[in-house]
Design an enzyme around this catalytic site. Structure first.
Site, mmCIF file in Angstrom:
data_model
loop_
_atom_site.group_PDB
_atom_site.id
_atom_site.type_symbol
_atom_site.label_atom_id
_atom_site.label_comp_id
_atom_site.label_asym_id
_atom_site.label_seq_id
_atom_site.Cartn_x
_atom_site.Cartn_y
_atom_site.Cartn_z
ATOM 1 C CG ASP A 1 -2.080 0.913 1.141
ATOM 2 O OD1 ASP A 1 -2.368 1.378 0.035
ATOM 3 O OD2 ASP A 1 -2.738 1.154 2.175
ATOM 4 C CG HIS B 1 -9.474 -0.370 -3.137
ATOM 5 N ND1 HIS B 1 -10.294 0.572 -2.551
ATOM 6 C CD2 HIS B 1 -8.219 -0.114 -2.686
ATOM 7 C CE1 HIS B 1 -9.572 1.359 -1.766
ATOM 8 N NE2 HIS B 1 -8.312 0.974 -1.832
#
Length: 516
Positions: free
Chosen positions: A222, A364
């Site tokens: 991330d 996402h």
């Protein structure tokens, strides 16, 4: 979540030992303060003065705004102001000098602190300081509590009590590589401010251990999708065109909002959200829905399903460039892992408006930054960009949770993401992304000219309208063999625990306008 407690004796020893060296440390390395796992983009080197882009004075912009999701350990300390006169006096005379600027934490800096300190204020916090200037941001003015419905939250029943209302006036962000350093610096700040503030709430975060450093709790790398900023790090990221700094920094080139007060130039709006992650439940859902792509093993089909929900493999490799199997070398290559647009003119007949075989519209990653799905990312009117600077919080999943496929109800075992986003306009950046893209089951159809397909909400953080928790969510595009096939998600994997909107002022304002 509370910081790990230390005995009074150890606290005293650590505090006294570090006191003389706490504020600044002479070093040329940023590795002690920031993480740098494989795949993370290279940061620019520290410099003096201003960058090429007007308004990017790195000595005046607070250090957290532009660097992204890189802290080893971080504490968010939320407070209320009880004695405005005393607070303003201490802000200008003592706190101002503790605030870390961007240059201090970039590679090559000879002035890296043991503990980086930033500060931001809510609208009610500025009111408490009798700052009446209009920063020209309606969402900031009303606060996140009144925005809960627009953000898709299931009411505020799951919110941390401190976030319910407008009692939080500000937040200190403290980052270091050791909890002891953060504790010591917070103790210094509390001693300086004394009874001029009271604590509302605190949340402690940390990069995950070992090989999971840089990965969020679902296990995916991330922090590599942040856009490059013109005049800051566009020379270090070979990716889609860099974004004007004014999309993130008030008063910088590209800030399209007029009539900002001059003292706010160099500041940024900080969106904070505490997002609980239901990791065992997510893992079970992925395991129960392996795809059936020929030539892949069942485990590979399972991993592919999870990657198509996220838009990246756990290594950080984007599925748009590695559509069938993880490619760890790609994930670890910061020159390639963010250099894609979802469009593939090199593939004969490929149409970004209809082809989901490489990456679903519902993924996402694509929901939150659609890139070429909507055309060029830069230009007038395109200010739907944020810089994410959050950090995981909470412990690793326990054996009992893994065995039961359920998250513990023990508050000490709650885990998730302390989400932080910076932008110059909350309405056209964070709120737009959440409301118009993430929670919009029709996006990107018909906005992008796509017909005949209802994408569904973002499967990770998207919610259908309403206040019913775990309402079924239907998504399509996830099966590359049949992108019209639907999948039903009967539970939510991310639960909003609330948050607030803040303004991270330029450092000069801390001893100027805000202390006057």
């Amino acid at each position: 979540m509370k910081l790990f407690s230390l005995s009074i004796l150890i606290s005293l020893v650590v505090h006294s030992t570090l006191a003389a060296h706490e504020i600044k440390r002479q070093t040329s390395s940023d590795s002690d303060l920031l993480i740098n796992p494989p795949g993370f983009p290279k940061l620019p080197s520290a410099t003096t003065g201003q960058r090429i882009a007007p308004g990017l004075n790195l000595n005046d912009i607070q250090g957290d705004v532009l660097i992204g999701m890189r802290k080893k350990k971080e504490l968010f300390f939320f407070f209320s102001i009880k004695d405005a006169a005393k607070f303003k006096s201490k802000l200008g005379s003592d706190i101002h000098s503790l605030i870390t600027n961007t240059n201090q934490i970039l590679p090559g800096s000879k002035n890296i602190p043991h503990t980086a300190v930033n500060i931001a204020f809510s609208k009610t916090g500025l009111d408490a300081l009798n700052i009446t200037d209009n920063l020209q941001d309606d969402n900031f003015n009303i606060g996140q509590f009144k925005n809960a419905t627009d953000l898709g939250d299931a009411g505020t029943g799951n919110w941390v009590p401190a976030f319910k209302g407008t009692n939080i006036h500000g937040v200190f962000l403290l980052a270091a590589n050791r909890t002891q350093f953060i504790d010591s610096k917070l103790a210094d700040i509390q001693q300086i401010l004394g009874d001029s503030i009271t604590e509302n709430y605190r949340l402690s975060g940390a990069a995950r251990p070992g090989n999971e450093e840089g990965h969020e709790h679902f296990g995916y790398l991330d922090g590599v999708s942040n856009p490059a900023v013109q005049g800051f790090d566009d020379g270090t990221r070979p990716q889609p065109p860099a974004i004007a700094p004014g999309r993130f920094i008030v008063g910088a080139s590209g800030d399209t909002v007029a009539n900002r007060p001059a003292w706010a130039t160099g500041g940024s709006f900080l969106v904070f959200r505490q997002l609980q992650q239901k990791v065992p439940e997510f893992n079970k859902f992925v395991e129960d829905h392996p795809l059936n792509v020929p030539g892949l093993s069942q485990q590979e089909n399972t991993d592919l399903f999870g990657a198509r929900l996220i838009g990246r493999w756990k290594s950080g490799a984007p599925i748009d460039l590695a559509p069938l199997r993880d490619d760890p070398a790609l994930g670890a290559d910061s020159q390639r892992n963010n250099n894609f647009t979802y469009d593939h003119p090199e593939i004969p007949g490929f149409d970004v408006k209809s082809n989901q075989t490489l990456c679903p519209y519902s993924a996402h990653l694509r929901k939150t930054r659609p890139r070429a799905t909507l055309g060029a990312e830069t230009g007038p009117g395109d200010d739907h960009h944020i810089i994410r600077a959050g950090i995981p919080y909470g412990p690793e999943v326990t054996r009992a949770e893994s065995a039961s496929n359920k998250s513990s109800t023990n508050p000490s075992l709650e885990r998730g993401l302390a989400f932080v986003a910076y932008q110059s306009n909350i309405d056209t950046a964070f709120k737009f992304i959440q409301h118009s893209w993430i929670d919009n089951a029709q996006f990107p159809s018909p906005i992008a000219g796509i017909t005949g397909n209802t994408t569904g909400v973002d499967p990770i953080i998207g919610r259908n309208a309403g206040t019913v928790t775990d309402a079924p969510r239907v998504i399509t595009g996830t099966d590359p063999l049949n992108t019209n096939k639907s999948f039903t998600l009967n539970s939510e994997f991310v639960i909003s625990r609330g948050g607030e909107y803040f303004f991270s002022p330029p450092i000069s304002a801390l001893s100027g306008k805000l202390a006057a």
